[in-house]
Design an enzyme around this catalytic site. Structure first.
Site, short mmCIF file in Angstrom:
data_model
loop_
_atom_site.label_atom_id
_atom_site.label_comp_id
_atom_site.label_asym_id
_atom_site.label_seq_id
_atom_site.Cartn_x
_atom_site.Cartn_y
_atom_site.Cartn_z
N CYS A 152 -0.54 4.08 2.25
CA CYS A 152 -0.33 3.82 3.69
C CYS A 152 1.11 4.08 4.11
CB CYS A 152 -0.68 2.37 4.02
SG CYS A 152 -2.27 1.80 3.45
N ASP A 153 2.06 3.62 3.30
CA ASP A 153 3.46 3.55 3.73
C ASP A 153 4.42 4.46 2.97
OD1 ASP A 153 2.69 1.57 5.54
OD2 ASP A 153 2.95 0.00 4.04
N CYS A 173 0.83 -1.20 0.00
CA CYS A 173 0.00 0.00 0.00
C CYS A 173 0.87 1.25 0.00
CB CYS A 173 -0.93 -0.01 1.22
SG CYS A 173 -1.93 1.48 1.37
#
Length: 317
Positions: free
Chosen positions: A138-139, A135
């Site tokens: 997300c990261d 992701c």
């Protein structure tokens, strides 16, 4: 343990499940949507959505929030729990929750979606969260001004390579073919982005890591067999999704890849159980098709529930 009897139980709060919930409220069906995570599903991990009709550009998180708020405004009850089992019955199906509670209804819509497909290479699982991610939204923050490798050639891989190009110092996009599978607009953007270097006809064979996490990947050209080690600080894997079919009851028909087979109303071979979204076998998986299936299935449920209530009323006379 408590029990409740409803008209419809929706399992999963992605676009298909939320749309099903909206239409269920409009049809005056007693409905509960069960979602263990954040409503919106994979939308929450999507940077920008540019193919939702009527909206030229919107962040995935904002679209997820808008869908959730719409469903709640219609009166949909969203239960933040995990489903552990779906037990089919003749007149009612049972949905068991992780706290021991049981929900009963003549109709169930499975909108469980999918999960990222893994490469299955050495070092992948061991370094999840230590340089390996599925992701970018997300990261990506953790790789500001660092080198990253993106693996894949579909829409998600191209979108996230572009997203990471705004954050990372460099992006190597590794694709096993000599042409992308993603949309032409995304392809043009990727090829025009100077921070992105495409590694064609190649696969990642292994991950090199130490106590601090990933520091390089092994790459092999599938045509020439040539191998190289590419230094990197992070690896983002986007090679598609697998169906999340853990709750599919025994006897439900699935294809060889684990996706559920339904009719045109999204009903399975088990009467009263419907499947929508990424869990369903179909030609293309998009937000708009998932939402459409949520509508279709709920309309079918409304007819089913009305028919069952009519039969019950006639038996009482």
């Amino acid at each position: 343990m408590t029990t409740r009897t409803l008209d419809l139980i929706i399992i999963g709060g992605g676009p298909s499940g939320l749309t099903a919930g909206i239409y269920a409220q409009r049809a005056a069906l007693q409905t509960v949507l069960v979602e263990k995570g954040l409503p919106g599903g994979q939308l929450n991990n999507t940077d920008i959505v540019e193919n939702w009709p009527g909206t030229e550009s919107i962040s995935g998180a904002d679209l997820a929030a808008a869908m959730t708020n719409h469903a709640k405004a219609c009166g949909l009850e969203i239960l933040a729990r995990e489903v552990v089992e779906v037990e089919p019955g003749l007149d009612e199906h049972i949905v068991r929750l992780d706290n021991g509670d049981e929900l009963y209804a003549p109709a169930v819509i499975l909108a469980c979606g999918g999960q990222p497909r893994r490469l299955g290479i050495p070092g992948e699982l061991e370094n999840y969260g230590k340089g390996v991610s599925y992701c970018a939204v997300c990261d990506g923050f953790f790789f500001r001004n660092k080198r990253v490798v993106v693996i894949g050639g579909g829409d998600t891989a191209l979108e996230d390579a572009l997203f990471l190009s705004k954050i990372a110092s460099s992006v190597h996009l590794v694709h096993r073919r000599d042409a992308f599978r993603g949309g032409m607009i995304l392809q043009k953007r990727v090829l025009a982005e100077p921070k992105i270097q495409v590694v064609w006809d190649s696969v990642v064979t292994d991950l090199h890591a130490d106590g601090s996490g990933v520091h390089a990947v092994g790459i092999r050209n599938v045509k020439t067999g040539a191998e190289q080690v590419l230094p990197t600080d992070g690896v983002f894997i986007f090679i598609g999704y697998e169906s999340d079919n853990r709750l599919v009851p025994a006897g439900m028909k699935m294809n060889a890849k684990g996706f559920v087979i339904t009719d045109e109303r999204c009903e399975t071979n088990i009467s009263g159980i419907f499947v929508v979204g990424d869990l369903r076998e179909k030609f293309i998986k998009q937000i708009v098709t998932a939402a459409a299936e949520g509508c279709i299935a709920t309309q079918a449920v409304a007819h089913l529930v009305e028919e069952k209530k009519g039969k019950a009323a006639s038996c009482e006379v």
